[in-house]
Design a protein around this motif. Sequence first.
Motif, PDB file in Angstrom:
ATOM      1  N   ASN A   1       0.856  -1.071  -0.140  1.00  0.00           N
ATOM      2  CA  ASN A   1       0.013  -0.098   0.107  1.00  0.00           C
ATOM      3  C   ASN A   1       1.008   1.425   0.081  1.00  0.00           C
ATOM      4  N   VAL A   2       1.363   1.400  -1.192  1.00  0.00           N
ATOM      5  CA  VAL A   2       2.632   2.691  -1.099  1.00  0.00           C
ATOM      6  C   VAL A   2       1.622   3.692  -1.379  1.00  0.00           C
ATOM      7  N   GLY A   3       1.797   4.698  -0.533  1.00  0.00           N
ATOM      8  CA  GLY A   3       1.261   6.244  -0.763  1.00  0.00           C
ATOM      9  C   GLY A   3      -0.195   6.205   0.254  1.00  0.00           C
ATOM     10  N   GLY A   4      -0.355   4.818   0.816  1.00  0.00           N
ATOM     11  CA  GLY A   4      -1.590   4.935   1.663  1.00  0.00           C
ATOM     12  C   GLY A   4      -2.955   5.158   1.256  1.00  0.00           C
ATOM     13  N   GLY A   5      -3.264   4.880  -0.003  1.00  0.00           N
ATOM     14  CA  GLY A   5      -4.506   5.251  -0.550  1.00  0.00           C
ATOM     15  C   GLY A   5      -5.578   4.450  -0.441  1.00  0.00           C
ATOM     16  N   TYR A   6      -5.164   2.874  -0.237  1.00  0.00           N
ATOM     17  CA  TYR A   6      -6.004   1.885   0.046  1.00  0.00           C
ATOM     18  C   TYR A   6      -6.421   1.917   1.493  1.00  0.00           C
ATOM     19  N   ASN A   7      -7.911   1.637   1.654  1.00  0.00           N
ATOM     20  CA  ASN A   7      -8.542   1.542   3.276  1.00  0.00           C
ATOM     21  C   ASN A   7      -8.829   0.005   3.376  1.00  0.00           C
ATOM     22  N   PRO A   8      -7.988  -0.916   4.062  1.00  0.00           N
ATOM     23  CA  PRO A   8      -8.600  -2.226   4.213  1.00  0.00           C
ATOM     24  C   PRO A   8      -9.820  -2.473   5.257  1.00  0.00           C
ATOM     25  N   ASN A   9     -10.276  -1.389   5.769  1.00  0.00           N
ATOM     26  CA  ASN A   9     -11.408  -1.488   6.565  1.00  0.00           C
ATOM     27  C   ASN A   9     -12.972  -1.432   5.577  1.00  0.00           C
ATOM     28  N   THR A  10     -12.843  -0.434   4.696  1.00  0.00           N
ATOM     29  CA  THR A  10     -13.715  -0.205   3.812  1.00  0.00           C
ATOM     30  C   THR A  10     -13.689  -0.594   2.513  1.00  0.00           C
ATOM     31  N   GLY A  11     -12.381  -1.151   2.046  1.00  0.00           N
ATOM     32  CA  GLY A  11     -12.325  -1.724   0.614  1.00  0.00           C
ATOM     33  C   GLY A  11     -12.368  -0.700  -0.257  1.00  0.00           C
ATOM     34  N   ILE A  12     -12.173   0.644  -0.028  1.00  0.00           N
ATOM     35  CA  ILE A  12     -12.063   1.806  -0.861  1.00  0.00           C
ATOM     36  C   ILE A  12     -10.654   2.445  -1.050  1.00  0.00           C
ATOM     37  N   PHE A  13     -10.334   2.254  -2.327  1.00  0.00           N
ATOM     38  CA  PHE A  13      -9.188   3.298  -2.745  1.00  0.00           C
ATOM     39  C   PHE A  13      -9.270   4.667  -2.822  1.00  0.00           C
ATOM     40  N   THR A  14      -8.727   5.672  -2.193  1.00  0.00           N
ATOM     41  CA  THR A  14      -8.864   7.123  -2.432  1.00  0.00           C
ATOM     42  C   THR A  14      -7.653   7.632  -2.917  1.00  0.00           C
ATOM     43  N   ALA A  15      -7.650   8.328  -4.148  1.00  0.00           N
ATOM     44  CA  ALA A  15      -6.486   9.096  -4.848  1.00  0.00           C
ATOM     45  C   ALA A  15      -5.811   9.928  -4.046  1.00  0.00           C
ATOM     46  N   PRO A  16      -4.492   9.611  -3.806  1.00  0.00           N
ATOM     47  CA  PRO A  16      -3.799  10.862  -2.924  1.00  0.00           C
ATOM     48  C   PRO A  16      -3.252  12.112  -3.742  1.00  0.00           C
ATOM     49  N   LEU A  17      -3.096  11.486  -5.153  1.00  0.00           N
ATOM     50  CA  LEU A  17      -2.643  12.382  -6.097  1.00  0.00           C
ATOM     51  C   LEU A  17      -3.404  12.322  -7.488  1.00  0.00           C
ATOM     52  N   ASN A  18      -3.301  13.561  -8.266  1.00  0.00           N
ATOM     53  CA  ASN A  18      -3.998  13.599  -9.411  1.00  0.00           C
ATOM     54  C   ASN A  18      -3.091  12.717 -10.459  1.00  0.00           C
ATOM     55  N   GLY A  19      -3.613  11.907 -11.440  1.00  0.00           N
ATOM     56  CA  GLY A  19      -2.897  11.335 -12.415  1.00  0.00           C
ATOM     57  C   GLY A  19      -3.734  10.079 -13.215  1.00  0.00           C
ATOM     58  N   ASP A  20      -3.014   9.456 -13.899  1.00  0.00           N
ATOM     59  CA  ASP A  20      -3.542   8.226 -14.581  1.00  0.00           C
ATOM     60  C   ASP A  20      -3.333   7.010 -13.776  1.00  0.00           C
ATOM     61  N   TYR A  21      -4.453   6.125 -13.397  1.00  0.00           N
ATOM     62  CA  TYR A  21      -4.217   4.668 -12.648  1.00  0.00           C
ATOM     63  C   TYR A  21      -4.654   3.569 -13.367  1.00  0.00           C
ATOM     64  N   VAL A  22      -3.888   2.525 -13.104  1.00  0.00           N
ATOM     65  CA  VAL A  22      -4.491   1.291 -13.534  1.00  0.00           C
ATOM     66  C   VAL A  22      -5.153   0.555 -12.465  1.00  0.00           C
ATOM     67  N   PHE A  23      -6.097  -0.049 -12.372  1.00  0.00           N
ATOM     68  CA  PHE A  23      -6.852  -1.113 -11.675  1.00  0.00           C
ATOM     69  C   PHE A  23      -7.143  -2.358 -12.132  1.00  0.00           C
ATOM     70  N   TYR A  24      -6.862  -3.393 -11.580  1.00  0.00           N
ATOM     71  CA  TYR A  24      -7.068  -4.916 -11.873  1.00  0.00           C
ATOM     72  C   TYR A  24      -7.774  -5.714 -10.711  1.00  0.00           C
ATOM     73  N   VAL A  25      -8.811  -6.446 -11.027  1.00  0.00           N
ATOM     74  CA  VAL A  25      -9.471  -7.329 -10.088  1.00  0.00           C
ATOM     75  C   VAL A  25      -9.482  -8.752 -10.458  1.00  0.00           C
ATOM     76  N   SER A  26      -9.191  -9.804  -9.690  1.00  0.00           N
ATOM     77  CA  SER A  26      -9.446 -11.122  -9.899  1.00  0.00           C
ATOM     78  C   SER A  26     -10.416 -11.615  -8.907  1.00  0.00           C
ATOM     79  N   ILE A  27     -11.220 -12.494  -9.215  1.00  0.00           N
ATOM     80  CA  ILE A  27     -12.414 -13.069  -8.482  1.00  0.00           C
ATOM     81  C   ILE A  27     -12.575 -14.496  -9.009  1.00  0.00           C
ATOM     82  N   GLN A  28     -12.759 -15.428  -7.888  1.00  0.00           N
ATOM     83  CA  GLN A  28     -13.028 -16.847  -8.233  1.00  0.00           C
ATOM     84  C   GLN A  28     -14.408 -17.387  -7.739  1.00  0.00           C
TER      85      GLN A  28
END
Length: 416
Positions: free
Chosen positions: A312-339
């Motif tokens: 969790n570099v930058g501390g943007g992800y919150n493991p208690n809520t499951g929500i990522f909050t962007a600490p900086l402006n920019g282009d982000y890549v997100f990936y999900v894998s579910i079974q």
Amino acid sequence: MKYVLYFVLLLLHCASVHTFSIFTDDSDQNTTELDMKNIDTKNADVVRQLLNQETLIRMALVRNVHILMKDMVDLKKKHESMESLQQSTEIKVTALQQEVRDLKRENQKLDLENRKFAETFNLVKDNFTQISDQFKDFAKELEKEREAFETNTSIVLSDLKIEVRYLSVTLLDLNKHTLEREKIIPDMMDEKCNVLSAMFNTSLETLNNDLTAISTKLSKSVSNLENSQNAIIVSVFGDINKTLDELQTELKETHNSQLKLSASVSSLEVFRMNVSNNHCDFGKKVAFTAGVTSSSTSWNSGTLVFNKVINNVGGGYNPNTGIFTAPLNGDYVFYVSIQSAGADFYDIYVDIVFNGSSKVRAMAYNYNSNDLHETGTNMVTLRLQQGDTVWVKHHSGTGYYTHSDAPITTFSGFLT
């Protein structure tokens, strides 16, 4: 009486049938004819008069006999009515005698009940006397207790008055102390902010020294540098949070300074966000990976919380809520894998959501009836402004599968 009436009737009948006369020589003759041969001429008038008188007497007797017979018949009817009246009277007398006997029995019962009532009345009278005596005793005791209560109440009221005076003095002291604390709070805030700034500057200087020392080894120890940088960030944030908590505790002890405390805490939060933003600007790196540690066969709604943080570099992800909050402006890549959960749960669909709007969907569909786990993945690139949020939510289906030590169902993202 009956036999006398019968005898009179018989005599009258005989008198009407056989009428004896001295003029007929006591012979049974019902005729008025005279034997003119034996009667002298000079006595003819006398005899004629006598016969007329006899005739009148007979006629009167016959009339009297008829009257007597009529009276006897009436007397007989009256006698019969008297007998019937006597019989009814005897019946009534018998009934009256029976009623008298019943009344005697009832009178005896009433006498017994009267005796019982008298006994009960005497008992009630005795009980009432006892109750009256007890009531008098109770009234005396109650009067004593009332007097004692009035005495105690007076004492308690006196004590309360004294305590109210002490409380008034205490409130005045507390008000004075509160006013002094309100004057001190701005100075305390400035002092704490200065200390916090000094600690942050010291941490930044330490970080710069560490980065300068390992700049020649950057190509070989990038991962070590990131770990060291994360440790320093955690240390700095820990000191800031600790200082903030201590300041909040001190400020909450004052009674009437809640508004100023809220303003101070808000300024500290803004300061902490600025510190975080300054550090992120310094590092220019944001990245995270999180996974789910336990499988579920009932999850069918809401946000999927990836509770195990791998990075969790930058501390943007919150493991208690499951929500990522962007600490900086920019282009982000997100990936999900579910079974998928298995054969009994055929599919699961999840969406990557950007500020409440679904962007892409991952599908894990089990088309066989055997106990298999199918995997669904998807990836999206999003331009985020500072404060935008991204998370994974349920779309349809039920359940998912993962491992506790090495998660299978994961969520990742990084700043490009």
